[in-house]
Scaffold this motif. Structure first.
Motif, PDB file in Angstrom:
ATOM      1  N   ARG A  14       0.843  -1.193   0.000  1.00  0.00           N
ATOM      2  CA  ARG A  14       0.000   0.000   0.000  1.00  0.00           C
ATOM      3  C   ARG A  14       0.878   1.243   0.000  1.00  0.00           C
ATOM      4  O   ARG A  14       1.818   1.359   0.752  1.00  0.00           O
ATOM      5  CB  ARG A  14      -0.933   0.010   1.202  1.00  0.00           C
ATOM      6  CG  ARG A  14      -1.941  -1.110   1.141  1.00  0.00           C
ATOM      7  CD  ARG A  14      -3.134  -0.824   2.027  1.00  0.00           C
ATOM      8  NE  ARG A  14      -4.137  -1.842   1.842  1.00  0.00           N
ATOM      9  CZ  ARG A  14      -5.043  -1.808   0.887  1.00  0.00           C
ATOM     10  NH1 ARG A  14      -5.065  -0.811   0.047  1.00  0.00           N
ATOM     11  NH2 ARG A  14      -5.928  -2.774   0.775  1.00  0.00           N
ATOM     12  N   THR A 349      -2.189  -5.753  -4.609  1.00  0.00           N
ATOM     13  CA  THR A 349      -3.118  -4.755  -4.101  1.00  0.00           C
ATOM     14  C   THR A 349      -3.695  -3.964  -5.264  1.00  0.00           C
ATOM     15  O   THR A 349      -3.116  -3.919  -6.357  1.00  0.00           O
ATOM     16  CB  THR A 349      -2.416  -3.787  -3.121  1.00  0.00           C
ATOM     17  OG1 THR A 349      -3.365  -2.819  -2.670  1.00  0.00           O
ATOM     18  CG2 THR A 349      -1.250  -3.078  -3.775  1.00  0.00           C
ATOM     19  N   ASN A 350      -4.854  -3.328  -5.029  1.00  0.00           N
ATOM     20  CA  ASN A 350      -5.451  -2.446  -6.022  1.00  0.00           C
ATOM     21  C   ASN A 350      -5.013  -0.998  -5.829  1.00  0.00           C
ATOM     22  O   ASN A 350      -5.326  -0.144  -6.654  1.00  0.00           O
ATOM     23  CB  ASN A 350      -6.985  -2.513  -5.944  1.00  0.00           C
ATOM     24  CG  ASN A 350      -7.514  -3.857  -6.415  1.00  0.00           C
ATOM     25  OD1 ASN A 350      -6.941  -4.481  -7.310  1.00  0.00           O
ATOM     26  ND2 ASN A 350      -8.591  -4.318  -5.803  1.00  0.00           N
ATOM     27  N   ASP A 351      -4.294  -0.717  -4.745  1.00  0.00           N
ATOM     28  CA  ASP A 351      -3.857   0.635  -4.421  1.00  0.00           C
ATOM     29  C   ASP A 351      -2.453   0.838  -4.980  1.00  0.00           C
ATOM     30  O   ASP A 351      -1.451   0.598  -4.294  1.00  0.00           O
ATOM     31  CB  ASP A 351      -3.888   0.844  -2.909  1.00  0.00           C
ATOM     32  CG  ASP A 351      -3.609   2.288  -2.518  1.00  0.00           C
ATOM     33  OD1 ASP A 351      -3.610   3.143  -3.424  1.00  0.00           O
ATOM     34  OD2 ASP A 351      -3.394   2.551  -1.327  1.00  0.00           O
ATOM     35  N   VAL A 362      -7.775   2.395 -11.843  1.00  0.00           N
ATOM     36  CA  VAL A 362      -7.325   2.239 -10.460  1.00  0.00           C
ATOM     37  C   VAL A 362      -8.123   3.164  -9.542  1.00  0.00           C
ATOM     38  O   VAL A 362      -8.509   2.775  -8.430  1.00  0.00           O
ATOM     39  CB  VAL A 362      -5.808   2.527 -10.351  1.00  0.00           C
ATOM     40  CG1 VAL A 362      -5.361   2.583  -8.898  1.00  0.00           C
ATOM     41  CG2 VAL A 362      -5.020   1.453 -11.098  1.00  0.00           C
ATOM     42  N   GLY A 365     -11.360   1.711  -8.818  1.00  0.00           N
ATOM     43  CA  GLY A 365     -11.311   0.435  -8.110  1.00  0.00           C
ATOM     44  C   GLY A 365     -11.556  -0.754  -9.004  1.00  0.00           C
ATOM     45  O   GLY A 365     -11.936  -1.833  -8.534  1.00  0.00           O
ATOM     46  N   SER A 366     -11.337  -0.590 -10.295  1.00  0.00           N
ATOM     47  CA  SER A 366     -11.550  -1.676 -11.247  1.00  0.00           C
ATOM     48  C   SER A 366     -10.272  -2.498 -11.414  1.00  0.00           C
ATOM     49  O   SER A 366      -9.233  -2.184 -10.834  1.00  0.00           O
ATOM     50  CB  SER A 366     -11.991  -1.091 -12.596  1.00  0.00           C
ATOM     51  OG  SER A 366     -12.265  -2.115 -13.526  1.00  0.00           O
ATOM     52  N   LYS A 367     -10.347  -3.532 -12.229  1.00  0.00           N
ATOM     53  CA  LYS A 367      -9.171  -4.354 -12.487  1.00  0.00           C
ATOM     54  C   LYS A 367      -8.198  -3.576 -13.366  1.00  0.00           C
ATOM     55  O   LYS A 367      -8.587  -2.755 -14.184  1.00  0.00           O
ATOM     56  CB  LYS A 367      -9.577  -5.659 -13.178  1.00  0.00           C
ATOM     57  CG  LYS A 367     -10.402  -6.583 -12.306  1.00  0.00           C
ATOM     58  CD  LYS A 367     -10.747  -7.862 -13.052  1.00  0.00           C
ATOM     59  CE  LYS A 367     -11.558  -8.812 -12.166  1.00  0.00           C
ATOM     60  NZ  LYS A 367     -11.920 -10.058 -12.885  1.00  0.00           N
ATOM     61  N   ASP A 402      -9.917  12.575  -5.894  1.00  0.00           N
ATOM     62  CA  ASP A 402     -10.337  11.576  -6.881  1.00  0.00           C
ATOM     63  C   ASP A 402     -11.546  12.061  -7.675  1.00  0.00           C
ATOM     64  O   ASP A 402     -11.638  11.847  -8.890  1.00  0.00           O
ATOM     65  CB  ASP A 402     -10.673  10.253  -6.185  1.00  0.00           C
ATOM     66  CG  ASP A 402      -9.416   9.501  -5.763  1.00  0.00           C
ATOM     67  OD1 ASP A 402      -8.324   9.857  -6.251  1.00  0.00           O
ATOM     68  OD2 ASP A 402      -9.530   8.562  -4.950  1.00  0.00           O
TER      69      ASP A 402
END
Length: 444
Positions: A14, A349-351, A362, A365-367, A402
């Motif tokens: 993270r 992680t996605n972060d 990103v 929060g998508s792939k 964001d």
């Protein structure tokens, strides 16, 4: 990988919004860019020049000093190159191969050690697939563990490279570099990304100017390989205790950034009330005084006027010299800092990504996949050409950064969509006009 290890991998990957694990560079953050530093307090107490002393404790940084030896004398520390959230980086002399190397010393806590071993795994895969050193990616030369007062630290040894692209941007005074130079840099970056993406299925996840290094320094006098600076011999002392953490003062627990902002405000207040003081002029960021004659005897003296002119002339000359060096720099570069890298088939992680280079998927929060690096690459291209970041959203009372970023993207895509629609209509109209038969007219 066990559940505990997976959780540790997730947590250690993270990133803070304005902070990356810069492994191979001396400028770890975008210092001096607009008002970003004044608008918000960073999550860490550190500045971009110094990692502070708070993490020199058990599980934290190793207290490296000039002259220290690593791996039974194989590497002797010469001076500090930079630092990151995970590690500090040092110029070292490889006594076995008689060459300069970059020595990265990781924090010793378990999750940092696991992160380092993941990075070593990726770096070994990169090195094994590039025996000819032609893929424009940094080379891992060696790795080992070093025991110190704060624990066992994973150490990585890299080839010594030059300045990062942010330094190149600074040398041009944030005015951008010529497009032929941008294209040359992009060619090397794309060679590296193509190798990572297509051959190894690796996503860098933190591509930015700080993580792309030129193979040599912009200023030749700062290259230890060319400057002829004598080597620092290995010291004969044993390990000394780490730097002491300063005692907490009674200031309400202010962070370093908060203190820095208070000091800046104090300087401005002093400048407003003490115009005639020469100390105020020297405290100014650029050292110049745009207010003209202040009406004081000292300020109007020929000696001080001459000194001011010399300082201004020297500063302009320094900027001009830096720009000339930037124009003559060797533009071959390599991708560095794989502390947050992953595989397309194994993500931690996605972060990911530093905010200014973060792709829309990103944020939503998508792939994500290798296209995330390509988005960052496009942002870097813009920054090289203009000297400024493409996206730098700021939060407000009723919205966060964001939301501002996504609104800007929506507006941009809306404009591009209408532009394409207009262009398409123009093309169709042109085709329709060209189909009109060419009638011959006869004059009567």
């Amino acid at each position: 990988m066990s559940e505990a290890e997976a959780a540790g991998s997730l947590s250690r990957r993270r990133m803070e919004d304005e902070e990356g694990a810069a492994a191979m560079e001396a400028d770890a953050a975008h210092s001096g860019r607009g008002e970003a530093e004044d608008e918000e307090v960073e999550s860490s107490d550190y500045t971009s020049e110094d990692e502070g002393t708070e993490d020199y404790r058990r599980g934290g940084y190793h207290a490296v000093r000039v002259g220290d030896s690593f791996k039974q004398g194989a590497y002797v520390v010469q001076y500090k190159l930079g630092w990151g959230h995970f590690s500090t980086v040092w110029l070292a002399w490889d006594t076995v191969h008689s060459r300069y190397v970059a020595l990265k010393v990781q924090k010793s806590a378990q999750h940092y050690t696991e992160a380092a071993m993941d990075e070593v795994k990726i770096l070994k895969q990169i090195a094994d697939g590039d025996p000819d050193d032609s893929k424009c990616v940094v080379k891992l030369l060696d790795h080992f563990k070093h025991s110190g007062p704060n624990g066992n630290h994973v150490c990585m040894v890299f080839e010594f490279l030059g300045d990062n692209l942010l330094t190149l941007i600074k040398y041009t005074d944030y005015r951008g570099i010529p497009l032929p130079m941008v294209k040359e840099i992009c060619r090397h970056v794309l060679i590296g990304l193509d190798y990572l993406h297509r051959t190894l299925s690796i996503i860098h996840t933190d591509l930015k100017p700080e993580n792309i290094l030129l193979v040599s320094t912009i200023d030749p006098t700062k290259d230890p390989r060319k400057s002829g600076v004598p080597l620092v011999p290995p010291s004969m002392r044993t390990d000394e205790p780490p730097p002491k953490v300063p005692a907490q003062s009674g200031n309400g627990g202010l962070t370093k950034n908060q203190k820095k902002k208070i000091r800046k405000k104090a300087k401005r207040a002093v400048a407003a009330t003490s115009e005639g003081s020469s100390a105020v002029a020297s405290a100014d960021t650029d050292g110049s005084d745009d207010r003209g004659d202040l009406g004081t005897t000292n300020e109007g003296s020929p000696r001080q006027d001459g000194a001011k002119k010399r300082v201004t002339r020297d500063r302009r000359g320094s900027k001009g010299a830096k720009k000339m060096m930037a124009m003559k720099a060797d533009l071959k570069c390599k991708l560095v800092d794989f502390g947050n890298a992953c595989w397309t088939y194994k993500q931690f992680t996605n972060d990911i990504q530093t905010r200014q280079y973060r792709c829309p998927e990103v944020i939503l929060g998508s792939k994500y996949s290798t296209s995330a690096d390509m988005w960052s690459f496009a942002c870097i291209c813009f920054e090289l050409a203009t000297g400024d970041v493409l996206f730098d959203p700021h939060s407000g009372d009723n919205f966060d950064r964001d939301e501002v970023y996504l609104f800007f993207l929506h507006s941009l895509f809306f404009f591009l969509g209408h532009l394409l629609y207009f262009s398409w209509n123009c093309i169709q109209e042109r085709k329709r006009i060209t189909r009109i038969p060419d009638y011959k007219c006869t004059l009567i």
